[in-house]
Scaffold this active site. Structure first.
Site: not given
Ligand code: KE4
Length: 427
Positions: A237, A142, A265
């Site tokens: 990523d 993801y 994060k």
């Molecule tokens: P955000 O747009 O959610 O800040 O980041 C996206 C993203 C990008 N790359 C990786 C490897 C990520 O894990 C994420 C987002 N992580 C999720 C948890 N697995 C966010 C939690 C959510 O979607 O509420």
């Protein structure tokens, strides 16, 4: 009906699914979500005043625990100077210089407001820099919710049964090719079938959105070699692994060089921050110095920069924190494995650094197919049984448990007692 349930009923009238991010809705674990009122150190407290040991940690940012006094003070001090200016500030230089000093192979950073935005921008830069359109990603990984990344995605997209989101035009999705994590042959095949058309391979150096699946020996270095051969860029990523696996993130931990790195994060210390970074010859192609446009009203927000700078500074000054959180995660993983064995419940626990994830299966989980074939109903039952005993895991099989410096020996002991009881219940 408890307060969380009442809040959930009210929320569902005005927010899709009652939440502002799908995984928070607990749809795969069969109960109403806990509405969190406050947090401190290793714990969160819900609207009913129940406190839990927290292994979500806001999905990664809380590596030093919730409400760290230094970070809280940094936010208060910065806020007192003003919340947002839409103008350059010294704080943005400070955090960029610090990140560059901590992470290998990056010379410039662009701040954005989320991991999604960081990945979307890095992909655009890779396409602009190579003049190529296609991207290779891995099924079950993801990378946020930008159109081109919502193809066979992990995390909440997978949990909710929409790894290929509606609303993504075929014309976009066709440029996103998907390979299998830990399978270099699947990447070779795509590169051969799309010769000179692949701009980049994007990978989570540790796949932490299909649960937690570590790269097998040679996988990341293999991707590096394949990118060099194909003239494609390698994008790490590191929204999860950045500043978590090591000070220098996955590039340091695995000793593999990426061309572009995305962050999120931890670099915000709990505030909305993302970033992408790389060598000058690539980053200078980003507006205003180059033709790859990227912008943001609140990018580099001074309060968010202060929070992130404070957290990164503490991580930079305390390399011992990384051994500490890895040791804690190992103790929790080993303890859960033993508890499952004693209860006669087939469970595999993957752990790398401060990331871990239980799967209810008796086969090793080293790729996406194995993660998907674990017993999701058993996971949901385990989640509920642990929550009932005051331990807050991610409400989805396809997420990670995040350990931080605030998790104490007492927390570990209480977690493993809860796990023993929960697994006995599942047996
Ligand atoms: P955000 O747009 O959610 O800040 O980041 C996206 C993203 C990008 N790359 C990786 C490897 C990520 O894990 C994420 C987002 N992580 C999720 C948890 N697995 C966010 C939690 C959510 O979607 O509420």
């Amino acid at each position: 009906m408890d307060i969380s349930e009442a809040l959930f009923a009210r929320a569902q009238r005005v927010l899709p699914g009652g939440v502002n991010s799908p995984v928070r809705a607990y749809r795969s674990v069969g109960i109403a979500p806990r509405f969190i009122h406050s947090a401190q150190g290793s714990t969160v407290t819900d609207a009913d005043g129940v406190t839990y040991i927290d292994y979500v940690g806001s999905w990664g940012p809380m590596i030093l625990g919730h409400n760290h006094p230094n970070i809280l003070q940094a936010v208060k001090d910065a806020a007192a100077d003003g919340l947002s200016f839409g103008a350059p500030t010294a704080r943005e230089i400070d955090i960029a210089e610090l990140m560059i000093s901590m992470v290998p192979n990056i010379e410039m950073v662009r701040m954005v407001n989320s991991g999604t935005e960081a990945v979307m921008s890095a992909v655009r830069l890779a396409r602009g820099a190579t003049g190529r359109d296609k991207i290779i990603k891995f099924e079950g990984c993801y990378h946020g919710h930008s159109d081109c990344m919502l193809v066979k995605a992990g995390s909440g997209a997978l949990t909710g049964g929409h790894p290929d989101s509606a609303g993504v035009p075929g014309g976009i999705a066709e440029y996103t090719l998907t390979a299998q994590y830990n399978d270099l042959d699947s990447v070779r095949a795509l590169l051969a079938a799309n010769k000179d058309e692949v701009a980049a391979i994007i990978v989570e150096p540790v796949a932490a959105n299909m649960g937690v699946v570590a790269p097998q020996e040679g996988f990341l270095s293999g991707l590096r070699a394949l990118c060099d051969e194909a003239g494609a860029l390698l994008i790490f990523d590191e929204v999860i692994t950045g500043f978590r696996l090591a000070r220098g993130g996955a590039q340091e931990y695995f000793g593999v060089k990426a061309d572009l790195v995305t962050f999120g994060k931890i670099i915000g210390g709990g505030m909305p921050v993302g970033a992408f970074a790389g060598p000058k010859h690539l980053m200078e192609q980003v507006a205003p110095t180059g033709a790859v446009y990227q912008a943001g009203t609140l990018s580099g927000n001074p309060v968010a920069m202060a929070a992130g700078f404070c957290q990164l500074s503490m991580l930079n000054e305390h390399p011992e924190y990384y051994e500490q959180i890895e040791r804690t995660a190992k103790l929790v993983a080993d303890g859960m494995r033993q508890a499952a064995k004693d209860a006669g419940v087939p469970m595999v626990v993957n752990q790398i650094g401060s990331l871990l994830c239980p799967y209810f299966t008796d086969a090793p989980v080293e790729n996406f197919a194995a993660a998907k074939s674990s017993d999701l109903d058993k996971f949901a039952a385990y989640f509920r049984a642990m929550l009932k005993r005051g331990v807050y895991l991610a409400p989805s099989q396809f997420e990670a448990m995040f350990v931080g410096t605030a998790h104490s020996d007492e927390d570990i002991m209480r977690t493993l007692t809860a796990a023993r009881e929960a697994l006995a219940e599942l047996a």
